[in-house]
Design an enzyme around this catalytic site. Structure first.
Site, PDB file in Angstrom:
ATOM      1  N   ASN A 152      10.434  -5.164   4.606  1.00 49.99           N
ATOM      2  CA  ASN A 152      10.976  -6.530   4.715  1.00 49.99           C
ATOM      3  C   ASN A 152      10.580  -7.430   3.565  1.00 49.99           C
ATOM      4  O   ASN A 152      11.272  -8.390   3.257  1.00 49.99           O
ATOM      5  CB  ASN A 152      10.636  -7.150   6.075  1.00 49.99           C
ATOM      6  CG  ASN A 152       9.162  -7.343   6.285  1.00 49.99           C
ATOM      7  OD1 ASN A 152       8.339  -6.692   5.652  1.00 49.99           O
ATOM      8  ND2 ASN A 152       8.820  -8.240   7.182  1.00 49.99           N
ATOM      9  N   GLU A 464      -5.060 -10.441   3.927  1.00 48.30           N
ATOM     10  CA  GLU A 464      -4.523 -10.173   2.603  1.00 48.30           C
ATOM     11  C   GLU A 464      -4.519 -11.495   1.831  1.00 48.30           C
ATOM     12  O   GLU A 464      -4.716 -12.563   2.399  1.00 48.30           O
ATOM     13  CB  GLU A 464      -3.077  -9.683   2.715  1.00 48.30           C
ATOM     14  CG  GLU A 464      -2.931  -8.485   3.624  1.00 48.30           C
ATOM     15  CD  GLU A 464      -2.503  -7.239   2.907  1.00 48.30           C
ATOM     16  OE1 GLU A 464      -3.161  -6.844   1.928  1.00 48.30           O
ATOM     17  OE2 GLU A 464      -1.513  -6.661   3.337  1.00 48.30           O
TER      18      GLU A 464
HETATM   19  P1  NDP Z   1       6.805   0.593  10.251  1.00 52.73           P
HETATM   20  O1  NDP Z   1       5.508   0.546  10.955  1.00 52.73           O
HETATM   21  O2  NDP Z   1       7.903   1.372  10.828  1.00 52.73           O
HETATM   22  O3  NDP Z   1       6.609   1.171   8.765  1.00 52.73           O
HETATM   23  C1  NDP Z   1       5.683   0.618   7.863  1.00 52.73           C
HETATM   24  C2  NDP Z   1       5.295   1.676   6.846  1.00 52.73           C
HETATM   25  O4  NDP Z   1       4.555   2.712   7.506  1.00 52.73           O
HETATM   26  C3  NDP Z   1       6.475   2.365   6.213  1.00 52.73           C
HETATM   27  O5  NDP Z   1       6.181   2.667   4.873  1.00 52.73           O
HETATM   28  C4  NDP Z   1       6.599   3.637   7.038  1.00 52.73           C
HETATM   29  O6  NDP Z   1       7.274   4.678   6.391  1.00 52.73           O
HETATM   30  C5  NDP Z   1       5.145   3.948   7.204  1.00 52.73           C
HETATM   31  N1  NDP Z   1       4.834   4.904   8.270  1.00 52.73           N
HETATM   32  C6  NDP Z   1       5.542   5.249   9.370  1.00 52.73           C
HETATM   33  N2  NDP Z   1       4.866   6.171  10.100  1.00 52.73           N
HETATM   34  C7  NDP Z   1       3.715   6.433   9.437  1.00 52.73           C
HETATM   35  C8  NDP Z   1       2.605   7.301   9.661  1.00 52.73           C
HETATM   36  N3  NDP Z   1       2.532   8.114  10.704  1.00 52.73           N
HETATM   37  N4  NDP Z   1       1.586   7.280   8.783  1.00 52.73           N
HETATM   38  C9  NDP Z   1       1.620   6.475   7.697  1.00 52.73           C
HETATM   39  N5  NDP Z   1       2.661   5.649   7.424  1.00 52.73           N
HETATM   40  C10 NDP Z   1       3.687   5.628   8.277  1.00 52.73           C
HETATM   41  O7  NDP Z   1       7.230  -0.916  10.007  1.00 52.73           O
HETATM   42  P2  NDP Z   1       8.532  -1.488   9.321  1.00 52.73           P
HETATM   43  O8  NDP Z   1       8.661  -0.939   7.926  1.00 52.73           O
HETATM   44  O9  NDP Z   1       9.674  -1.339  10.227  1.00 52.73           O
HETATM   45  O10 NDP Z   1       8.138  -3.026   9.166  1.00 52.73           O
HETATM   46  C11 NDP Z   1       8.319  -3.963  10.145  1.00 52.73           C
HETATM   47  C12 NDP Z   1       7.017  -4.288  10.830  1.00 52.73           C
HETATM   48  O11 NDP Z   1       6.070  -4.741   9.873  1.00 52.73           O
HETATM   49  C13 NDP Z   1       7.133  -5.410  11.831  1.00 52.73           C
HETATM   50  O12 NDP Z   1       6.426  -5.087  12.987  1.00 52.73           O
HETATM   51  C14 NDP Z   1       6.477  -6.588  11.113  1.00 52.73           C
HETATM   52  O13 NDP Z   1       5.985  -7.567  11.982  1.00 52.73           O
HETATM   53  C15 NDP Z   1       5.419  -5.911  10.343  1.00 52.73           C
HETATM   54  N6  NDP Z   1       4.991  -6.738   9.234  1.00 52.73           N
HETATM   55  C16 NDP Z   1       3.761  -7.343   9.315  1.00 52.73           C
HETATM   56  C17 NDP Z   1       3.328  -8.194   8.312  1.00 52.73           C
HETATM   57  C18 NDP Z   1       1.988  -8.832   8.387  1.00 52.73           C
HETATM   58  O14 NDP Z   1       1.459  -9.221   7.348  1.00 52.73           O
HETATM   59  N7  NDP Z   1       1.386  -8.991   9.556  1.00 52.73           N
HETATM   60  C19 NDP Z   1       4.173  -8.488   7.144  1.00 52.73           C
HETATM   61  C20 NDP Z   1       5.443  -7.784   7.172  1.00 52.73           C
HETATM   62  C21 NDP Z   1       5.819  -6.939   8.181  1.00 52.73           C
HETATM   63  P3  NDP Z   1       8.855   4.903   6.655  1.00 52.73           P
HETATM   64  O15 NDP Z   1       9.532   3.696   6.183  1.00 52.73           O
HETATM   65  O16 NDP Z   1       9.124   6.090   5.840  1.00 52.73           O
HETATM   66  O17 NDP Z   1       8.999   5.125   8.139  1.00 52.73           O
END
Ligand code: NDP
Length: 499
Positions: A152, A464
């Site tokens: 995002n 962060e």
């Molecule tokens: P995900 O948790 O689906 O994915 C985040 C990252 O983790 C991606 O690179 C994903 O890869 C990777 N990932 C997935 N499974 C694993 C695993 N088993 N081990 C290691 N890495 C893995 O989140 P989204 O990308 O859908 O992002 C949205 C979420 O992020 C929302 O919940 C949002 O609130 C949160 N967010 C939080 C922020 C904060 O600062 N608090 C800021 C921005 C977002 P892949 O894409 O290949 O699945």
């Protein structure tokens, strides 16, 4: 025109994954493939971590101010390429162009700000309790950092992790979200051009799952810095925790805007529309709840519904678009699944609620900006992160109830209050259980020079950005130098008072 192909960057080489498999990078507004990317697995993770391990010592010993200079050069290149990067971001993940420019700018801000840390990284020099003894602390890099990022903020969030990690002398393995490999490649290209030595930053493209687990549990990885969903964050914490690895998690949110009866309702409306529907509601700080005092609820809801119905969906590169697509078909379906859930629990759809099925919008992954009313604090739509353009309006009788409702979810990322009463504002600032609090502004729009992160289940206590980020990417080392020439025992020997 040929479709661009994106590769891994390991040990300073742009290379294909061992499997040779690829995955598609789609424009979510059209559903069309804009690039293909190499699909990595465990073997590629091994190579990337080994490259980082080989590079880490030389990088740790390279003077920090010089590390900072490489970051400054990267910031300059980002500035020159800002428009092109923003356009690629809009095509890759859908956010409207003005917001994509903001995402790149945030990355530039973070890069410049962190470059300055090359000449700071202050420790303490403190008096020792024994004579002829020196006491001080200094930061020490962790070694190899795994930076795992969401889609995002495909440029800004990687910079939040990679820049502080690098300036502190760590090597990095970067695993971006599978929806946004292109922006990840662009960031790595920039750091390569800026003069980062080979192996200090490595990129592996491919789906979370097996690749992610291999990275998180690799013995060569010293810190896992993760931003993403709470489910994946919990999984990573569990498997890394068993290995006593350091883990920093920034997770989901269920952020709220509180509007009190002494608020400027029109101003709050601007903040709500911006915070609920900006980036199609896919910001971790998006306002997915509006907690309004009964006294202004009708006025506010009428205006919010009217404004929401006027928002124009479309491709983020078109100047007329207010709200772009959501990132994928899965996301679109998940968001839509909450509409019947809300209705079953007694909420009413006052605006939106549909997936558009006509015209060009039907080709992409759009969801109408949606306002739910008659929402009670314990309903699922008021508790769970929907991560789309949906906001739930909850009515309360006073400030105390507003704060209670605000704090009633497991998350604690961002919130805001609209009020003209300074006493109410200060009570709210004191009692909100969130890492970010805004007064008379929406829930989004954090600046990089302050800590960013959430309380409760939004994270695991780290922050962060700002100076706080330095604590994530380094360890404290306390150093005592005894130049008395004799054994001196702390807490036991009394220094002589004789001159
Ligand atoms: P995900 O948790 O689906 O994915 C985040 C990252 O983790 C991606 O690179 C994903 O890869 C990777 N990932 C997935 N499974 C694993 C695993 N088993 N081990 C290691 N890495 C893995 O989140 P989204 O990308 O859908 O992002 C949205 C979420 O992020 C929302 O919940 C949002 O609130 C949160 N967010 C939080 C922020 C904060 O600062 N608090 C800021 C921005 C977002 P892949 O894409 O290949 O699945």
């Amino acid at each position: 025109m040929t479709t661009p192909h994106l590769r891994n960057y390991i040990g300073g080489q742009w290379i294909e994954s061992e499997s040779g498999e690829v995955f598609d990078d789609l424009d979510p507004a059209t559903g069309k493939v804009i690039a293909t990317a190499t699909k990595s697995g465990k073997a590629d993770v091994e190579r990337a971590v080994e490259a980082a391990q080989r590079a880490r010592d030389a990088w740790r010993l390279y003077p920090a101010p010089k590390r900072g200079e490489i970051l400054y050069r990267a910031g300059e290149i980002m500035l020159q390429r800002k428009e092109q990067l923003a356009r690629e971001m809009t095509s890759e993940m859908g956010k409207v162009l003005a917001e994509a420019r903001g995402d790149i700018q945030e990355g530039i801000d973070m890069t410049y700000y962190t470059a300055g840390e090359g000449r700071r990284q202050f420790g303490d020099v403190v008096p020792a309790e024994l004579p002829n003894k020196w006491a001080m602390s200094m930061r020490h890099p962790l070694g190899v950092v795994a930076a795992i990022t969401p889609w995002n903020f495909p440029f800004a969030i990687p910079t939040w992790k990679i820049m502080p990690a690098l300036v502190l002398g760590n090597a990095v393995v970067f695993k971006p979200a599978s929806y946004t490999p292109m922006l990840a490649v662009r960031l790595v290209e920039i750091l390569e051009e800026a003069g980062l030595p080979k192996g200090v930053l490595n990129l592996v493209l491919g789906p979370g799952g097996a690749l992610g687990d291999a990275l998180v549990t690799h013995p060569g990885v010293d810190l896992v810095s993760f931003t993403g969903s709470s489910d994946v964050g919990a999984h990573i914490s569990e498997i890394a925790g068993r290995l006593l690895k350091r883990v920093s998690c920034e997770l989901g949110g269920k952020n709220a805007i509180v509007v009190l009866d002494d608020a400027d309702v029109d101003l709050s409306l601007e903040g709500i529309v911006w915070s609920a529907f900006g980036t199609s509601g896919q910001r971790c700080t998006a306002a997915s709840r509006v907690i309004t005092h009964r006294g202004v609820a009708k006025d506010l809801v009428d205006k919010l519904v009217a404004r929401t119905k006027k928002l124009r969906m479309g491709h983020g590169l078109e100047a007329t678009t207010d709200v772009g697509p959501v990132v994928s078909k899965d996301a679109q379906e998940k968001i839509q699944s909450y509409i019947p859930i809300a209705e079953r629990e007694g909420a009413t759809v006052a605006a939106g609620g549909q997936i558009p099925t006509a015209g060009a919008l039907a080709n992409g992954f759009f969801h109408e900006p949606t306002v739910l009313i008659d929402v009670k604090p314990n309903m699922r739509v008021a508790q769970e992160e929907i991560f789309g353009p949906v906001t739930a309006v909850i009515e309360v009788r006073d400030l105390d109830e507003a704060i209670k409702v605000l704090n009633s979810t497991k998350y604690g990322l961002s919130c805001s209050v609209y009020t003209k009463n300074v006493n109410n504002a200060f009570r709210f600032m004191r009692d909100a259980e969130t890492g970010l609090v805004y007064v008379n502004a929406g829930t989004i729009g954090a600046e990089i020079q302050l800590p960013f992160g959430g309380m409760k289940s939004t994270g695991n206590g780290h922050r962060e950005a700002g100076r706080a980020a330095l604590d994530v990417y380094s360890e404290w080392k306390s150093i005592y130098v005894d130049y008395s020439g004799k054994l001196q025992r702390a807490q036991m020997d009394e220094p002589s008072t004789a001159s």
